[in-house]
Design a protein around this motif. Sequence first.
Motif, short mmCIF file in Angstrom:
data_model
loop_
_atom_site.label_atom_id
_atom_site.label_comp_id
_atom_site.label_asym_id
_atom_site.label_seq_id
_atom_site.Cartn_x
_atom_site.Cartn_y
_atom_site.Cartn_z
N ARG A 24 0.74 -1.33 0.05
CA ARG A 24 0.08 -0.12 0.15
C ARG A 24 0.80 1.33 -0.12
N GLY A 25 1.74 1.16 0.91
CA GLY A 25 2.79 2.30 0.92
C GLY A 25 3.66 2.61 -0.21
N HIS A 122 -2.25 -4.94 -4.00
CA HIS A 122 -2.33 -4.42 -5.38
C HIS A 122 -3.60 -4.52 -5.92
N GLN A 123 -4.26 -5.46 -5.74
CA GLN A 123 -5.69 -5.87 -6.42
C GLN A 123 -6.71 -4.72 -5.56
N ALA A 124 -6.62 -4.74 -4.27
CA ALA A 124 -7.45 -3.66 -3.65
C ALA A 124 -7.40 -2.37 -4.08
N MET A 125 -6.05 -1.87 -4.28
CA MET A 125 -6.09 -0.22 -4.57
C MET A 125 -6.30 -0.45 -6.24
N MET A 134 -0.90 -2.80 -12.27
CA MET A 134 0.76 -3.06 -12.56
C MET A 134 1.02 -4.60 -12.74
N VAL A 135 0.23 -5.52 -12.15
CA VAL A 135 0.49 -6.98 -11.98
C VAL A 135 -0.80 -7.54 -12.62
N CYS A 136 -0.64 -8.37 -13.62
CA CYS A 136 -1.66 -9.21 -14.43
C CYS A 136 -1.22 -10.57 -14.25
#
Length: 181
Positions: A24-25, A122-125, A134-136
């Motif tokens: 998150r940060g 990453h998914q939540a944001m 950014m990641v798939c």
Amino acid sequence: GDLVKNCNTVELCDAYLSAVFDTRGTLMTWTGAQHGVCPPRGMSTAEVWSTVSAYLQQHPDQLPFYASSTSMNAMQQAYRCPANTRAATQVLDRVRDATELVSMCQNPAVCGAFTIGVLDAHQAMTDWKLVQPMVCMPDQAEIRDAMLTVITYIGQHSEALGFSAGSVALTALSQRYPCTR
């Protein structure tokens, strides 16, 4: 659901929550995204878990959602930023570096909890439209593929050892599984 399962031991909970709030940060720093959490300085993962578990007792309907979303919602509710205040990028008392991640990954369960925390945050944001994806990872990829990606990246990039574990994991995963538009 997953949050309670991931926090069934202190070690797994610590790895998972460390990854969520480090990622998150990292995303906030990289993108300028804001997520209004202003906790007291230097919270431990145990204090974060205490906040999250109290939130879950009050909101059991949140159990089916992503564990990272639930964790971040709990922290935002408990430590909402005052108006015109920038959110804290670092929530926890300390951020693990990539050297510590290598040690954590000696235990596959702990490594998996950390890696899942990175991907979940990453998914939540992304879902909240705070950052672009950014990641798939492909549907057939498994968590062990992601873990191997991170460990391989660290092995090939010793200069990354001093960086936060979440930022290094996110970098490795975004290079291995980039999102194409």
